[in-house]
Write an enzyme that holds these catalytic residues in place. Structure first.
Site, short mmCIF file in Angstrom:
data_model
loop_
_atom_site.label_atom_id
_atom_site.label_comp_id
_atom_site.label_asym_id
_atom_site.label_seq_id
_atom_site.Cartn_x
_atom_site.Cartn_y
_atom_site.Cartn_z
CG ASN A 208 -2.18 -18.56 -1.59
OD1 ASN A 208 -1.97 -17.31 -2.03
ND2 ASN A 208 -1.73 -18.64 -0.23
CG PHE A 334 -6.50 -7.67 2.93
CD1 PHE A 334 -5.38 -6.43 3.22
CD2 PHE A 334 -6.96 -7.30 1.56
CE1 PHE A 334 -5.31 -5.39 2.57
CE2 PHE A 334 -6.73 -6.04 0.94
CZ PHE A 334 -5.97 -5.02 1.22
#
Ligand code: CTP
Length: 406
Positions: A208, A334
């Site tokens: 990613n 996160f």
């Protein structure tokens, strides 16, 4: 704040060296212990006697002319809480950025493992030189603080950027770094960073766009706040603290678990791929002439954050005697969302079971992935939400640690 702190000042051979006399006075007035190391060229601009009188300490210059030889560069580095190199010439900046240690000052800098501030001062042409700027970037990337020179009339007669910054700025930065240092001193902080890399065959992978910048900013900040830091990262990082390079989610999980037992805080800032290829070919998959379409079967990766939280919950239900020997780390996750940020974040913190969740909106182009800036909300398991306005990732990192430990 500076009372009884040990400040090591490194002075190099630039005209602004004379200004350091006043900086030493400022530190002394604040109650700090000041030691000075300087290059031989620095003594062309300011005398050793002046520096000795102001700092009330011997001044180190040449590492090979020490009576009763002891490794001076190590003792200077060990004793100081912070090192300030002021003024820093292009020459010394180049040496430190490239690991060259040909005098006492550069040897001390190379051995130094605590916060370091470099305050360059030089002719504007030199400051703008491509190689000097490359060296400055290298230093900055390795966690060293740079206080950039200011624009103005320079001693060499030019007008431009190159004059030493205001002394008060150096003083304030010293206070800021030393006050931060106390928050995490004695704590071990484990941080993951970057997007995991999930191989398909020997040349292809799934990953990613995560740059790892937020995780690295957290690691740099934790280090500057006095923590023992372990950064587990998929992106390269040359740091003065522990760095473990990993690729896949499975590797990352193993690395984090190895650090779990004595960690005080674990922050999962990495963008972990949710799936990996079920079969990884150990050769390069060839293009087929028979079909325009191929499929790659994906299997779920372990959810590292969730499994850490489950482990923590399990340990805390064990008998008191076992709990005494195993730490119970603060676990921070996160949350990258492109829509319904807060609603999804609230759901995610209860699903994962972490103590804090840092939510950020990855649909915004001005923050998040690859940017040096971020804007986040910090959620606690108890339901509190604190919003942090857009700021540099380093500033956000500081505010995250203040929210956890402040
Ligand atoms: N995470 C993890 N292991 C995974 C996936 C995510 O440890 N396999 C961690 C991330 O490091 C982050 C948190 O979980 O701290 C949330 O990641 P995020 O990608 O936002 O959530 P996901 O759990 O992957 O859920 P989704 O992609 O559906 O939003």
């Amino acid at each position: 704040m500076l009372n009884n702190k040990n400040i090591l000042i490194g002075i190099t051979g630039g005209i602004a060296a004379y200004k350091v006399c006043e900086l030493i006075r400022m530190y002394k007035r604040a109650g700090a212990n000041v030691r000075v190391v300087c290059t031989e060229n620095a003594l062309n601009f300011v005398t050793k006697l002046t520096l000795q009188n102001l700092s009330q300490n011997e001044v180190g210059v040449d590492e090979f002319q020490v009576e009763n030889y002891k490794p001076e560069h190590i003792s200077y580095a060990d004793e100081a809480d912070i090192m300030i190199i002021v003024p820093a010439t292009a020459n010394t900046i180049g040496k430190i950025a490239n690991g060259i240690c040909d005098n006492l000052l550069t040897s001390v800098a190379c051995a130094f493992r605590k916060p370091m501030v470099i305050c360059p001062a030089m002719n504007c042409g030199m400051w703008n030189n491509h190689f000097v700027q490359e060296n400055i970037s290298k230093l900055r990337d390795s966690g060293i603080h740079i206080i950039e020179p200011e624009e103005g009339f320079l001693a060499c007669g030019y007008n431009g950027k190159g004059r030493l910054c205001d002394l008060q700025k150096i003083f304030d930065k010293t206070e800021e770094l030393l006050s931060q240092q106390q928050i995490l001193s004695g704590k071990k902080v484990v941080i993951t960073a970057g997007g995991t890399i999930e191989p398909i065959d020997t040349v292809r992978y799934i990953s990613n766009y995560s740059s790892g910048k937020m995780g690295i900013a957290l690691a740099d900040t934790a280090y500057n706040m006095g923590a023992e830091v372990i950064l587990i990262t998929t992106v390269d990082a040359e740091k003065p603290y522990g760095v473990l390079k990993v690729k896949s989610a499975v590797d990352m999980q193993q690395a984090v678990e190895n650090e779990y037992d004595d960690a005080d805080c674990i922050i999962m800032a990495a963008a972990v791929a949710d799936y990996r290829a079920k079969n990884q070919a150990d050769y390069k998959i060839k293009k087929s002439d028979d079909t325009d379409c191929i499929s790659i079967e994906l299997v779920k990766n372990p959810d590292i954050l969730k499994s850490l939280c489950q482990k923590k919950a399990k340990v805390s239900t064990l008998s008191a005697s076992t709990v005494d020997t195993v730490k119970s780390p603060v676990i921070v996750g996160f949350c990258a969302e492109s829509e319904n940020l807060l609603a999804n974040a609230k759901e995610k913190i209860s699903k994962k079971g972490c103590d804090f969740l840092i939510a950020n909106d990855i649909s915004r182009k001005d923050i998040g992935f690859s940017s040096d800036y971020n804007e986040v909300s910090i959620l606690t398991r108890g339901g509190d939400v604190k919003h942090i306005e857009k700021a540099s990732k380093t500033d956000i990192a500081r505010q995250i640690f203040e929210a956890i430990y402040g």
